[in-house]
Design a protein around this motif. Structure first.
Motif, PDB file in Angstrom:
ATOM      1  N   SER A 181      69.848  22.971  -7.981  1.00  0.00           N
ATOM      2  CA  SER A 181      68.480  22.647  -7.548  1.00  0.00           C
ATOM      3  C   SER A 181      68.399  21.265  -6.918  1.00  0.00           C
ATOM      4  O   SER A 181      68.733  20.261  -7.548  1.00  0.00           O
ATOM      5  N   THR A 182      67.937  21.264  -5.663  1.00  0.00           N
ATOM      6  CA  THR A 182      67.633  20.002  -4.978  1.00  0.00           C
ATOM      7  C   THR A 182      66.122  19.920  -4.729  1.00  0.00           C
ATOM      8  O   THR A 182      65.676  19.173  -3.869  1.00  0.00           O
ATOM      9  N   LYS A 217      75.376  28.197 -15.455  1.00  0.00           N
ATOM     10  CA  LYS A 217      75.344  26.741 -15.255  1.00  0.00           C
ATOM     11  C   LYS A 217      74.206  26.333 -14.337  1.00  0.00           C
ATOM     12  O   LYS A 217      73.885  27.047 -13.375  1.00  0.00           O
ATOM     13  N   PHE A 218      73.627  25.155 -14.598  1.00  0.00           N
ATOM     14  CA  PHE A 218      72.532  24.621 -13.784  1.00  0.00           C
ATOM     15  C   PHE A 218      72.924  23.217 -13.323  1.00  0.00           C
ATOM     16  O   PHE A 218      73.208  22.352 -14.150  1.00  0.00           O
ATOM     17  N   ILE A 219      72.947  23.026 -11.998  1.00  0.00           N
ATOM     18  CA  ILE A 219      73.281  21.709 -11.433  1.00  0.00           C
ATOM     19  C   ILE A 219      71.995  21.135 -10.832  1.00  0.00           C
ATOM     20  O   ILE A 219      71.336  21.800 -10.015  1.00  0.00           O
ATOM     21  N   ILE A 236      80.376  22.944  -9.602  1.00  0.00           N
ATOM     22  CA  ILE A 236      80.264  24.304 -10.153  1.00  0.00           C
ATOM     23  C   ILE A 236      81.401  24.548 -11.152  1.00  0.00           C
ATOM     24  O   ILE A 236      81.209  25.155 -12.200  1.00  0.00           O
ATOM     25  N   ALA A 237      82.589  24.033 -10.833  1.00  0.00           N
ATOM     26  CA  ALA A 237      83.762  24.307 -11.682  1.00  0.00           C
ATOM     27  C   ALA A 237      84.155  23.101 -12.538  1.00  0.00           C
ATOM     28  O   ALA A 237      85.201  23.122 -13.173  1.00  0.00           O
ATOM     29  N   GLN A 238      83.330  22.056 -12.530  1.00  0.00           N
ATOM     30  CA  GLN A 238      83.690  20.866 -13.308  1.00  0.00           C
ATOM     31  C   GLN A 238      82.926  20.817 -14.627  1.00  0.00           C
ATOM     32  O   GLN A 238      81.862  21.422 -14.750  1.00  0.00           O
ATOM     33  N   LYS A 239      83.467  20.052 -15.561  1.00  0.00           N
ATOM     34  CA  LYS A 239      82.861  20.006 -16.903  1.00  0.00           C
ATOM     35  C   LYS A 239      81.937  18.792 -17.077  1.00  0.00           C
ATOM     36  O   LYS A 239      81.175  18.726 -18.049  1.00  0.00           O
ATOM     37  N   TYR A 296      75.360  22.380 -17.933  1.00  0.00           N
ATOM     38  CA  TYR A 296      74.679  21.684 -16.838  1.00  0.00           C
ATOM     39  C   TYR A 296      75.502  20.524 -16.294  1.00  0.00           C
ATOM     40  O   TYR A 296      76.403  20.019 -16.972  1.00  0.00           O
ATOM     41  N   THR A 297      75.184  20.125 -15.036  1.00  0.00           N
ATOM     42  CA  THR A 297      75.652  18.851 -14.486  1.00  0.00           C
ATOM     43  C   THR A 297      74.469  18.196 -13.782  1.00  0.00           C
ATOM     44  O   THR A 297      73.773  18.847 -12.994  1.00  0.00           O
ATOM     45  N   ILE A 298      74.257  16.925 -14.089  1.00  0.00           N
ATOM     46  CA  ILE A 298      73.224  16.160 -13.374  1.00  0.00           C
ATOM     47  C   ILE A 298      73.947  15.286 -12.356  1.00  0.00           C
ATOM     48  O   ILE A 298      74.815  14.482 -12.719  1.00  0.00           O
ATOM     49  N   ILE A 299      73.619  15.501 -11.085  1.00  0.00           N
ATOM     50  CA  ILE A 299      74.219  14.689 -10.029  1.00  0.00           C
ATOM     51  C   ILE A 299      73.280  13.507  -9.808  1.00  0.00           C
ATOM     52  O   ILE A 299      72.065  13.700  -9.625  1.00  0.00           O
TER      53      ILE A 299
END
Ligand SMILES: NC(=O)c1ccc[n+]([C@@H]2O[C@H](COP(=O)([O-])OP(=O)(O)OC[C@H]3O[C@@H](n4cnc5c(N)ncnc54)[C@H](OP(=O)(O)O)[C@@H]3O)[C@@H](O)[C@H]2O)c1
Length: 291
Positions: free
Chosen positions: A71-72, A106-108, A191-194, A141-144
């Motif tokens: 999501s952007t 997963k949610f980025i 997407i593929a990172q922890k 999740y990952t928060i960029i």
């Protein structure tokens, strides 16, 4: 087949993410409210779905077989009557709840560098509230956390066209702004990172003075940088808070706060700010020749 879903796909960053996914032939769904915003892109491998992220009922059924959501969605330059809480928080919660319902892995989410430290600002408050909701959701999740985007430095370029750039303080504070295409790669790798949080900026760490010089150079103008005292900045902020609507005060408050502090994140990418400024100047000149 598993798919990636992009919410906020019609925005500056969203479009670069779509192009990158399309180039890699990764099956993806683009959520947009205005499909015409994607008409100039060649997105043969992307399914475009029209929804309103502010109306959760329009999201039902759209997330079938989706493995990861990026999501952007964010309230930036839009002038459509919504607030930061409506978009940065609630619209993203709507997307998150639909993702949970559909069993997404997963949610980025794209927030902002130092948003957690600067959460008292209008521009970051609602984003960080959503970050808390995402962390509490139980989804992977990952928060960029990106540094400023190149287009957000256009104001410096517009000042430079007149031959002079105004800065607050001594112009020594540093940042490494990033191009949307470089940031899109970071989002897709996630997407593929922890990693739960990724703070990222562009390849060059630049002082405010260096950015001003680059902008003047793009116009072929000599260095002419004027340093304004800090009290003018405080006065602008206090006055703007009273008179400006939230959507105009938020970015101004954020920009003026950041001008006085270093903002450096892990360096990534290959695109350079000077090239971006040069291309923008060419575009502006072409457009004025066509008038
Ligand atoms: N600019 C920076 O320097 C910077 C730095 C760090 C982080 N960020 C954050 O990164 C995120 C992406 O930035 P960006 O530059 O790609 O933003 P953008 O170009 O404004 O894109 C935002 C997306 O959110 C959607 N959106 C906004 N309001 C909406 C509404 N009422 N209903 C439906 N959709 C709505 C937009 O749809 P429409 O196209 O239909 O408006 C667009 O797809 C934002 O949260 C931004 O704050 C920005």
């Amino acid at each position: 087949m598993t798919k990636i879903l992009i919410a906020g796909a019609s925005g500056y960053l969203g479009k670069y993410i779509l192009e990158e996914l399309n180039n890699w032939k990764i099956p993806a769904i683009a959520l947009v409210r205005s499909p015409e915003k994607l008409k100039d892109l060649n997105l043969a491998n992307i399914k475009i779905v029209q929804v309103e992220v502010t109306r959760p009922e329009t999201l039902r059924g759209v997330f079938k077989d989706v493995e990861t959501v990026i999501s952007t969605v964010g309230f930036t330059r839009q002038n459509d009557g919504f607030t930061y809480m409506d978009i940065d928080y609630q619209a993203n919660v709507n997307v998150l709840q639909e993702a949970e319902r559909a069993g997404v892995r997963k949610f980025i989410y794209v927030s902002v560098l130092d948003g957690d430290i600067l959460r008292h600002l209008k521009f970051t408050e609602a984003k960080e509230r959503f970050v808390e909701a995402l962390k509490a959701s139980g989804l992977e999740y990952t928060i960029i956390r990106p540094n400023g985007f190149f287009p957000d430095l256009r104001d410096v370029l517009y000042m430079a066209e007149k031959g002079r750039v105004l800065l607050f303080g001594n112009g020594d504070s540093k940042l490494n702004p990033i191009h949307g295409a470089d940031l899109a790669e970071v989002c897709i790798r996630a997407i593929a990172q922890k990693e739960k949080e990724i703070a990222v900026g562009g390849p060059d760490i630049l002082t405010q003075n260096e950015i001003a010089e680059m902008a003047l150079c793009a116009w072929n103008k000599p260095a002419n940088i004027v340093e304004l005292p800090g009290w003018i900045r405080s006065l602008i902020l206090k006055t703007a808070k009273i008179f400006l609507p939230e959507q105009r005060f938020g970015p101004l408050e954020f920009f003026l706060t950041l001008m006085t502090r270093d903002r450096i994140a892990t360096r990534y990418g290959t695109r350079r700010l000077q090239d971006f400024f040069n291309q923008e100047v060419q575009l502006i000149k072409q457009q004025s020749n066509q008038k």
